[in-house]
Design a protein around this motif. Structure first.
Motif, PDB file in Angstrom:
ATOM      1  N   VAL A 178       0.852  -1.232   0.063  1.00  7.04           N
ATOM      2  CA  VAL A 178       0.030   0.147   0.116  1.00  7.04           C
ATOM      3  C   VAL A 178       0.916   1.209  -0.163  1.00  7.04           C
ATOM      4  O   VAL A 178       0.665   2.235  -0.746  1.00  7.04           O
ATOM      5  CB  VAL A 178      -0.992  -0.215   1.257  1.00  7.04           C
ATOM      6  CG1 VAL A 178      -1.608   1.274   1.156  1.00  7.04           C
ATOM      7  CG2 VAL A 178      -1.813  -1.218   1.197  1.00  7.04           C
ATOM      8  N   VAL A 179       1.936   1.451   0.845  1.00  7.07           N
ATOM      9  CA  VAL A 179       2.690   2.751   0.936  1.00  7.07           C
ATOM     10  C   VAL A 179       4.020   2.500   0.135  1.00  7.07           C
ATOM     11  O   VAL A 179       4.562   3.561   0.148  1.00  7.07           O
ATOM     12  CB  VAL A 179       3.077   2.783   2.584  1.00  7.07           C
ATOM     13  CG1 VAL A 179       1.776   2.632   3.478  1.00  7.07           C
ATOM     14  CG2 VAL A 179       4.095   1.854   3.281  1.00  7.07           C
ATOM     15  N   THR A 180       4.208   1.611  -0.496  1.00 10.20           N
ATOM     16  CA  THR A 180       5.489   1.518  -1.302  1.00 10.20           C
ATOM     17  C   THR A 180       5.415   1.168  -2.678  1.00 10.20           C
ATOM     18  O   THR A 180       5.496   1.973  -3.730  1.00 10.20           O
ATOM     19  CB  THR A 180       6.524   0.701  -0.519  1.00 10.20           C
ATOM     20  OG1 THR A 180       7.128   1.069   0.723  1.00 10.20           O
ATOM     21  CG2 THR A 180       7.927   0.661  -1.411  1.00 10.20           C
ATOM     22  N   ARG A 181       4.873  -0.010  -2.999  1.00 11.92           N
ATOM     23  CA  ARG A 181       4.698  -0.711  -4.309  1.00 11.92           C
ATOM     24  C   ARG A 181       3.771  -0.069  -5.118  1.00 11.92           C
ATOM     25  O   ARG A 181       4.170   0.614  -6.336  1.00 11.92           O
ATOM     26  CB  ARG A 181       4.672  -2.247  -4.255  1.00 11.92           C
ATOM     27  CG  ARG A 181       5.779  -2.771  -3.607  1.00 11.92           C
ATOM     28  CD  ARG A 181       5.559  -4.480  -3.620  1.00 11.92           C
ATOM     29  NE  ARG A 181       6.760  -5.120  -3.177  1.00 11.92           N
ATOM     30  CZ  ARG A 181       6.663  -5.493  -1.935  1.00 11.92           C
ATOM     31  NH1 ARG A 181       5.225  -5.679  -1.157  1.00 11.92           N
ATOM     32  NH2 ARG A 181       7.404  -6.318  -1.237  1.00 11.92           N
ATOM     33  N   ARG A 182       2.609   0.245  -4.797  1.00 10.26           N
ATOM     34  CA  ARG A 182       1.608   1.072  -5.453  1.00 10.26           C
ATOM     35  C   ARG A 182       2.009   2.490  -5.702  1.00 10.26           C
ATOM     36  O   ARG A 182       2.029   2.841  -6.863  1.00 10.26           O
ATOM     37  CB  ARG A 182       0.281   0.786  -4.809  1.00 10.26           C
ATOM     38  CG  ARG A 182      -0.286  -0.468  -4.848  1.00 10.26           C
ATOM     39  CD  ARG A 182      -1.699  -0.752  -4.108  1.00 10.26           C
ATOM     40  NE  ARG A 182      -2.161  -2.135  -4.145  1.00 10.26           N
ATOM     41  CZ  ARG A 182      -3.287  -2.485  -3.642  1.00 10.26           C
ATOM     42  NH1 ARG A 182      -4.020  -1.648  -2.865  1.00 10.26           N
ATOM     43  NH2 ARG A 182      -3.696  -3.513  -3.525  1.00 10.26           N
ATOM     44  N   PRO A 183       2.366   3.227  -4.789  1.00  7.97           N
ATOM     45  CA  PRO A 183       2.791   4.594  -5.206  1.00  7.97           C
ATOM     46  C   PRO A 183       3.786   4.710  -5.999  1.00  7.97           C
ATOM     47  O   PRO A 183       3.905   5.649  -6.838  1.00  7.97           O
ATOM     48  CB  PRO A 183       3.043   5.103  -3.637  1.00  7.97           C
ATOM     49  CG  PRO A 183       2.120   4.462  -2.582  1.00  7.97           C
ATOM     50  CD  PRO A 183       2.299   2.974  -3.265  1.00  7.97           C
ATOM     51  N   LEU A 184       4.776   3.646  -5.896  1.00  7.08           N
ATOM     52  CA  LEU A 184       5.983   3.860  -6.938  1.00  7.08           C
ATOM     53  C   LEU A 184       5.623   3.426  -8.097  1.00  7.08           C
ATOM     54  O   LEU A 184       6.027   4.343  -9.200  1.00  7.08           O
ATOM     55  CB  LEU A 184       7.174   3.089  -6.303  1.00  7.08           C
ATOM     56  CG  LEU A 184       7.811   3.303  -5.102  1.00  7.08           C
ATOM     57  CD1 LEU A 184       9.025   2.397  -4.724  1.00  7.08           C
ATOM     58  CD2 LEU A 184       8.754   4.578  -5.491  1.00  7.08           C
ATOM     59  N   SER A 185       4.771   2.504  -8.266  1.00  8.94           N
ATOM     60  CA  SER A 185       4.351   2.092  -9.531  1.00  8.94           C
ATOM     61  C   SER A 185       3.464   3.184 -10.168  1.00  8.94           C
ATOM     62  O   SER A 185       3.342   3.534 -11.287  1.00  8.94           O
ATOM     63  CB  SER A 185       3.576   0.801  -9.457  1.00  8.94           C
ATOM     64  OG  SER A 185       2.954   0.672 -10.784  1.00  8.94           O
ATOM     65  N   TYR A 186       2.587   3.921  -9.544  1.00  4.99           N
ATOM     66  CA  TYR A 186       1.607   5.092 -10.003  1.00  4.99           C
ATOM     67  C   TYR A 186       2.613   6.129 -10.348  1.00  4.99           C
ATOM     68  O   TYR A 186       2.177   6.760 -11.297  1.00  4.99           O
ATOM     69  CB  TYR A 186       0.812   5.521  -8.639  1.00  4.99           C
ATOM     70  CG  TYR A 186      -0.168   6.848  -9.109  1.00  4.99           C
ATOM     71  CD1 TYR A 186      -1.311   6.627 -10.011  1.00  4.99           C
ATOM     72  CD2 TYR A 186       0.322   7.905  -8.578  1.00  4.99           C
ATOM     73  CE1 TYR A 186      -2.177   7.753 -10.316  1.00  4.99           C
ATOM     74  CE2 TYR A 186      -0.418   9.149  -8.959  1.00  4.99           C
ATOM     75  CZ  TYR A 186      -1.545   8.861  -9.520  1.00  4.99           C
ATOM     76  OH  TYR A 186      -2.198  10.092 -10.037  1.00  4.99           O
ATOM     77  N   PHE A 187       3.463   6.567  -9.498  1.00  2.22           N
ATOM     78  CA  PHE A 187       4.177   7.852  -9.855  1.00  2.22           C
ATOM     79  C   PHE A 187       5.107   7.445 -10.966  1.00  2.22           C
ATOM     80  O   PHE A 187       5.480   8.466 -11.932  1.00  2.22           O
ATOM     81  CB  PHE A 187       4.958   8.485  -8.634  1.00  2.22           C
ATOM     82  CG  PHE A 187       4.150   8.937  -7.662  1.00  2.22           C
ATOM     83  CD1 PHE A 187       3.250  10.170  -7.984  1.00  2.22           C
ATOM     84  CD2 PHE A 187       3.779   8.519  -6.450  1.00  2.22           C
ATOM     85  CE1 PHE A 187       2.516  10.758  -7.189  1.00  2.22           C
ATOM     86  CE2 PHE A 187       2.979   9.136  -5.491  1.00  2.22           C
ATOM     87  CZ  PHE A 187       2.352  10.288  -5.935  1.00  2.22           C
ATOM     88  N   HIS A 188       5.658   6.291 -11.103  1.00  2.00           N
ATOM     89  CA  HIS A 188       6.585   6.155 -12.183  1.00  2.00           C
ATOM     90  C   HIS A 188       5.927   6.104 -13.375  1.00  2.00           C
ATOM     91  O   HIS A 188       6.372   6.566 -14.551  1.00  2.00           O
ATOM     92  CB  HIS A 188       7.183   4.578 -11.998  1.00  2.00           C
ATOM     93  CG  HIS A 188       7.790   3.846 -13.224  1.00  2.00           C
ATOM     94  ND1 HIS A 188       9.016   4.647 -13.404  1.00  2.00           N
ATOM     95  CD2 HIS A 188       7.691   3.030 -13.990  1.00  2.00           C
ATOM     96  CE1 HIS A 188       9.746   3.915 -14.569  1.00  2.00           C
ATOM     97  NE2 HIS A 188       8.715   3.017 -15.151  1.00  2.00           N
ATOM     98  N   ARG A 189       4.784   5.706 -13.472  1.00  2.00           N
ATOM     99  CA  ARG A 189       3.669   5.745 -14.778  1.00  2.00           C
ATOM    100  C   ARG A 189       3.407   7.163 -14.975  1.00  2.00           C
ATOM    101  O   ARG A 189       3.260   7.853 -16.153  1.00  2.00           O
ATOM    102  CB  ARG A 189       2.545   4.926 -14.665  1.00  2.00           C
ATOM    103  CG  ARG A 189       2.943   3.228 -14.618  1.00  2.00           C
ATOM    104  CD  ARG A 189       1.565   2.689 -15.152  1.00  2.00           C
ATOM    105  NE  ARG A 189       0.634   2.733 -14.221  1.00  2.00           N
ATOM    106  CZ  ARG A 189       0.102   2.297 -13.017  1.00  2.00           C
ATOM    107  NH1 ARG A 189       0.920   1.329 -12.639  1.00  2.00           N
ATOM    108  NH2 ARG A 189      -0.884   2.665 -12.307  1.00  2.00           N
TER     109      ARG A 189
END
Length: 353
Positions: A158-169
């Motif tokens: 929730v706090v690391t993988r999803r935010p990183l994937s979202y902001f990377h895209r």
């Protein structure tokens, strides 16, 4: 010529055993770090220890001089018994009626045992308690590690993988740079929430603590060092803390939540690409390949999630899929296959919908 052959053999040896040499240097550096730390602590603390010892001896001499009816041997025997009881969490100072083994205090003790913090301020008094502590910990510590691992992985999603994937895209930023920024931000928020703010709260509730001592307690506790020299609630103040049991229960919850958040930050830093490259310098070749395979599995799982999100988006927002003839024409024109993209028009296979 001989010198050139020797140099070439040395270079080949270093290349074949690079990871072993790196690990050897790591061991030497760690031992030096231990030695330097021991020297610094000894230089700082030894004078204070000697000064405290001399002060205690002077106080003992003054007491015996002013109370000639008390023998030196009997006083030392009493002090030894009092110190032994204090090591077990039992005190006879003043009107101290605090119990170390009521339910809330026992809950605090079990949490420090299972998280391996172990302050040492309260320990089992009986042989039965010591035996039960052994068997309780044998089962409880692995279960706690399993629980913490599962909790950290769910929070990481929730706090690391999803935010990183979202902001990377969204921002098209490099994942390595984005990961460093995210880890630094997460570490700042965790430090503020579970170290700085709680330290100010402890200063308000613990009358004998200053901010540095409260900060020291928070850090020592959340890193599971647990020296036990500072434990909140040991000197209760009815004016500042009218509900000591609720206070101790809140501290137990704080320590568990704080430990989970600290582990999340450490795991986030551990998964940074820079950390992975650094780890590979000290791994054997087969371990490096295994770590790379694990990383590829995780990346494939994340890619599957992204593809599933894209499929849901296509279902919710129907778009045009390029026809085979259009793809073939593109290949003939460019001499290579163009990357697959969803068209933005409203026709399907060249025909209006």
């Amino acid at each position: 010529m001989v010198r050139g052959c020797t140099r070439g053999a040395c270079l080949r040896f270093i290349d074949r055993h690079q990871s072993a040499l790196n690990f050897g240097l790591l061991v030497v550096a760690y031992i030096l770090y231990l030695i330097v730390g021991a020297a610094i602590f000894s230089a700082i603390e030894l004078p204070y220890e000697e000064a405290l010892r001399q002060k205690l001896k002077a106080d003992l001499r003054d007491f015996l001089r002013n109370n000639s009816c008390v023998s030196d041997a009997r006083l030392e025997k009493l002090l030894a018994r009092a110190l032994e009881a204090s090591n077990y969490g039992v005190s006879i100072l003043g009107n101290d009626t605090q119990r170390s083994w009521d339910f809330v205090s026992s809950l605090f003790f079990t949490s420090t045992v299972l998280t391996t913090t172990g302050y040492g301020h309260t320990v089992p008094l009986s042989d039965g308690g010591k035996a039960f502590c052994i068997f309780y910990s044998l089962l409880g510590i692995p279960v706690t590690l399993f629980f913490l691992s599962a909790a950290v992985q769910r929070i990481m999603s929730v706090v690391t993988r999803r935010p990183l994937s979202y902001f990377h895209r969204r921002w098209a930023m490099s994942k390595s740079h984005l990961g460093v920024i995210h880890a630094a931000f997460l570490a700042f928020i965790t430090t503020l929430t579970f170290v700085i703010i709680p330290a100010w709260i402890f200063v308000a509730f613990e009358k004998d603590w200053n901010f540095l001592e409260a900060l020291y307690f928070c850090f020592i506790s959340l890193t599971t060092i647990g020296l036990g020299d500072y434990v909140p609630g040991e000197t209760p103040n009815k004016d500042l803390n009218p509900h000591p049991h609720l206070y101790r229960l809140a501290i137990t919850v704080y320590l568990l939540l704080g430990l989970v958040c600290v582990l999340v930050v450490l795991e986030t830093c551990w998964e940074l690409p820079q950390m992975k490259r650094l780890r590979h310098r000290f791994y054997e070749k087969n371990l490096r390949e295994l770590d790379s395979e694990t990383t590829n599995i995780i990346d494939r799982d994340q890619l599957s999630d992204q593809l599933a999100d894209t499929a849901d988006h296509v279902i919710d927002h129907p778009a045009t899929i390029p026809s085979v003839s259009e793809q073939a024409a593109s290949i003939r024109q460019n001499g290579k296959a163009a990357p697959y993209t969803l068209a933005s028009g409203s026709a399907l296979n060249g025909k209006p919908r």
